[in-house]
Design an enzyme around this catalytic site. Structure first.
Site, PDB file in Angstrom:
ATOM      1  N   TYR A 144      -8.284   5.504   1.810  1.00  0.00           N
ATOM      2  CA  TYR A 144      -8.546   4.584   2.922  1.00  0.00           C
ATOM      3  C   TYR A 144      -7.248   4.387   3.694  1.00  0.00           C
ATOM      4  O   TYR A 144      -6.184   4.202   3.094  1.00  0.00           O
ATOM      5  CB  TYR A 144      -9.040   3.243   2.384  1.00  0.00           C
ATOM      6  CG  TYR A 144      -9.233   2.161   3.439  1.00  0.00           C
ATOM      7  CD1 TYR A 144      -8.377   1.056   3.491  1.00  0.00           C
ATOM      8  CD2 TYR A 144     -10.253   2.231   4.383  1.00  0.00           C
ATOM      9  CE1 TYR A 144      -8.544   0.065   4.447  1.00  0.00           C
ATOM     10  CE2 TYR A 144     -10.420   1.235   5.342  1.00  0.00           C
ATOM     11  CZ  TYR A 144      -9.563   0.156   5.371  1.00  0.00           C
ATOM     12  OH  TYR A 144      -9.722  -0.825   6.325  1.00  0.00           O
ATOM     13  N   ASP A 239       0.596   8.093   3.718  1.00  0.00           N
ATOM     14  CA  ASP A 239       0.219   6.706   3.998  1.00  0.00           C
ATOM     15  C   ASP A 239       0.674   5.861   2.806  1.00  0.00           C
ATOM     16  O   ASP A 239       0.003   5.817   1.782  1.00  0.00           O
ATOM     17  CB  ASP A 239      -1.298   6.606   4.209  1.00  0.00           C
ATOM     18  CG  ASP A 239      -1.718   5.159   4.448  1.00  0.00           C
ATOM     19  OD1 ASP A 239      -2.921   4.920   4.682  1.00  0.00           O
ATOM     20  OD2 ASP A 239      -0.854   4.266   4.373  1.00  0.00           O
ATOM     21  N   LYS A 267       2.028  -4.122   4.467  1.00  0.00           N
ATOM     22  CA  LYS A 267       2.001  -4.999   3.293  1.00  0.00           C
ATOM     23  C   LYS A 267       3.392  -5.547   2.918  1.00  0.00           C
ATOM     24  O   LYS A 267       3.898  -6.473   3.541  1.00  0.00           O
ATOM     25  CB  LYS A 267       1.327  -4.267   2.124  1.00  0.00           C
ATOM     26  CG  LYS A 267      -0.160  -3.923   2.414  1.00  0.00           C
ATOM     27  CD  LYS A 267      -0.828  -3.229   1.260  1.00  0.00           C
ATOM     28  CE  LYS A 267      -2.168  -2.651   1.657  1.00  0.00           C
ATOM     29  NZ  LYS A 267      -3.282  -3.607   1.573  1.00  0.00           N
TER      30      LYS A 267
HETATM   31  P1  KE4 Z   1      -4.372  -3.064   7.084  1.00  0.00           P
HETATM   32  O1  KE4 Z   1      -4.875  -2.700   8.457  1.00  0.00           O
HETATM   33  O2  KE4 Z   1      -5.470  -3.692   6.210  1.00  0.00           O
HETATM   34  O3  KE4 Z   1      -3.084  -3.872   7.117  1.00  0.00           O
HETATM   35  O4  KE4 Z   1      -3.952  -1.697   6.331  1.00  0.00           O
HETATM   36  C1  KE4 Z   1      -4.905  -0.670   6.207  1.00  0.00           C
HETATM   37  C2  KE4 Z   1      -4.501   0.222   5.041  1.00  0.00           C
HETATM   38  C3  KE4 Z   1      -3.919   1.443   5.326  1.00  0.00           C
HETATM   39  N1  KE4 Z   1      -3.529   2.284   4.334  1.00  0.00           N
HETATM   40  C4  KE4 Z   1      -3.685   1.934   3.033  1.00  0.00           C
HETATM   41  C5  KE4 Z   1      -3.248   2.885   1.966  1.00  0.00           C
HETATM   42  C6  KE4 Z   1      -4.274   0.688   2.690  1.00  0.00           C
HETATM   43  O5  KE4 Z   1      -4.441   0.364   1.381  1.00  0.00           O
HETATM   44  C7  KE4 Z   1      -4.690  -0.179   3.707  1.00  0.00           C
HETATM   45  C8  KE4 Z   1      -5.374  -1.511   3.420  1.00  0.00           C
HETATM   46  N2  KE4 Z   1      -5.668  -1.780   2.055  1.00  0.00           N
HETATM   47  C9  KE4 Z   1      -6.765  -2.668   1.806  1.00  0.00           C
HETATM   48  C10 KE4 Z   1      -6.915  -2.814   0.284  1.00  0.00           C
HETATM   49  N3  KE4 Z   1      -7.720  -1.815  -0.273  1.00  0.00           N
HETATM   50  C11 KE4 Z   1      -6.587  -3.997   2.473  1.00  0.00           C
HETATM   51  C12 KE4 Z   1      -7.570  -5.063   2.036  1.00  0.00           C
HETATM   52  C13 KE4 Z   1      -8.574  -5.337   3.111  1.00  0.00           C
HETATM   53  O6  KE4 Z   1      -9.125  -4.380   3.726  1.00  0.00           O
HETATM   54  O7  KE4 Z   1      -8.833  -6.548   3.318  1.00  0.00           O
END
Ligand code: KE4
Length: 428
Positions: A144, A239, A267
């Site tokens: 993801y 990523d 993060k």
């Molecule tokens: P954000 O747009 O949520 O800040 O980041 C997206 C993203 C991109 N790449 C990786 C590897 C990620 O894990 C994420 C976001 N992770 C999720 C947890 N599985 C965020 C939690 C959520 O969607 O609320």
């Protein structure tokens, strides 16, 4: 355990916020319960609106690696706030954090700050397309990368190599440009690259996958991606939004010794405030507006508050011994849970890289999405709810990662393992 106020607040939220949450995974849908509304955090704990205390292994999905309400971060943000939250103009703090990221991450020679991981990956892909003049991208099932259209795409069925939308609202024409391979399968990558020669701009991968549970790269997988991208003129994007500054100060690329062309971050570098970043080779990054023609922008990108939280966080992480101590705690809790499961007659497949770990409710090894998706999610839901009753807050999905922070104490870890022993007995 009483959750009355959380459920009341959830109903109120559902009246005005879609699904009652501002991000879907928070809704506890896959575990069949109302989400807890959190009142505050402190160190390794969070406290819900009903006064219940939990040892927190979500840590806001990764950012809270030093624990909640760290005094250094509070002071940094408070001090910054008194001189202004955001100006929409350059500030020195952006250069300070940029230099810290460049010093830490092997692949990054220049970096652009944004406000989320999604913005980081979306922008990195556009930059790779602009730099190569190619339109297609390649990702991996089970990984993801945020919710940009090009990334909400799954593999087409049957012989179709082009992607199909993984969400309503993603145009088929956009999805067709996204190819999907299997994590840990270089053969699946080589096949797609051969079928789409000279038309793939980038390969984007979570070098340690954290969004199908925690899945490790098999020996040679990352090196193989590096070789394919070098030979084919494809931009290799790691990523590391989740793994960056998490598994090591320099991320997976430091730990495994494989250097991508670009890296996305998020993060942890915001210390709990909204920060994302994408960076890489100078020759690629200089194609970005205003030095180059690839457009990307953001009102709150690099704002002083978020920069100060990020700088304060990285100053804690770079202290000698930080990762060694975290490694010890993480090993203890992951191995303790796995041992408790085995003893209760409910063997799990346990994975861990640094302070990212996962208990797969699977009898077999998990090394990609097809094997991860075979997990017993019903049993996981029972375990999750039982652990919640024990005061242990895990991610409300089998396909997520648990995080240990520097604030987790030995007593937290002992309590967690004892709770797991009771919970596995319940579901065995
Ligand atoms: P954000 O747009 O949520 O800040 O980041 C997206 C993203 C991109 N790449 C990786 C590897 C990620 O894990 C994420 C976001 N992770 C999720 C947890 N599985 C965020 C939690 C959520 O969607 O609320």
């Amino acid at each position: 355990m009483n959750h009355e106020r959380s459920s009341f607040l959830f109903r109120q939220a559902q009246a005005v916020i879609p699904g009652g949450v501002n991000s879907p995974v928070r809704a506890f849908k896959s575990v069949g319960a109302d989400p807890l509304f959190i009142k505050k955090g402190s160190g390794s704990h969070i406290y819900d609106e009903d006064g219940n205390a939990f040892i927190d292994y979500v840590g806001s999905w990764g950012p809270m690696i030093v624990g909640h309400c760290h005094p250094d971060i509070i002071t940094a943000v408070q001090d910054t706030m008194t001189s202004g939250a955001s100006f929409g103009a350059p500030t020195e703090r952006e250069t300070t954090l940029a230099n810290m990221v460049i010093d830490a991450v092997p692949s990054i020679e220049m970096v652009r700050m944004v406000s989320s991981g999604t913005e980081a990956t979306m922008s990195a892909i556009r930059l790779a397309r602009g730099y190569t003049g190619r339109d297609k991208i390649l990702k991996f099932s089970g990984c993801y990368h945020g919710h940009a259209d090009s990334l909400l795409v799954k593999a087409g069925s049957g012989a179709a190599t082009f992607g199909v939308p993984d969400s309503p609202g993603v145009p088929a024409e956009v999805a067709r440009l996204t190819l999907t391979a299997e994590f840990n399968s270089l053969d699946s990558v080589r096949k797609l690259v051969a079928e789409n020669r000279s038309s793939i701009a980038c390969i984007i991968v979570e070098p340690v996958a954290g969004n199908m549970g925690t899945v490790l790269p098999r020996e040679g997988f990352l090196e193989g991606l590096r070789e394919i991208c070098t030979n084919e003129g494809i931009v290799l994007i790691f990523d590391e939004v989740m793994s960056g500054f998490r598994v090591a100060y320099g991320g997976v690329q430091e730990l495994y010794g494989v250097t991508p062309d670009m890296t996305t971050l998020g993060k942890i570098i915001g210390g709990g405030l909204p920060v994302g970043a994408f960076g890489g080779k100078r020759e690629i990054m200089e194609k970005l507006s205003p030095s180059g023609g690839v457009y990307q922008a953001g009102t709150l990108s690099g704002n002083p508050l978020a920069m100060s939280a990020g700088i304060a966080t990285l100053n804690i992480l770079k202290q000698p011994g930080f990762y060694e101590a975290l490694e010890e705690k993480s090993r203890a809790v992951a191995e303790g849970i796995a041992a408790a499961a085995g003893k209760a007659g409910y063997p799990i497949y346990s994975t861990r890289v640094g302070s990212m770990f996962c208990a797969f409710f699977s009898k077999g090894e998990v090394h990609d999405w097809p094997t991860a998706s075979q997990c017993d999610t019903k049993a996981f839901a029972k375990y999750f709810l039982a652990m919640l009753d024990e005061g242990v807050y895990l991610a409300p999905s089998q396909f997520e990662t648990a995080f240990v922070s520097a604030a987790h104490s030995e007593s937290d870890i002992e309590k967690t393992i004892a709770a797991a022993a009771r919970c596995f007995k319940l579901i065995a």
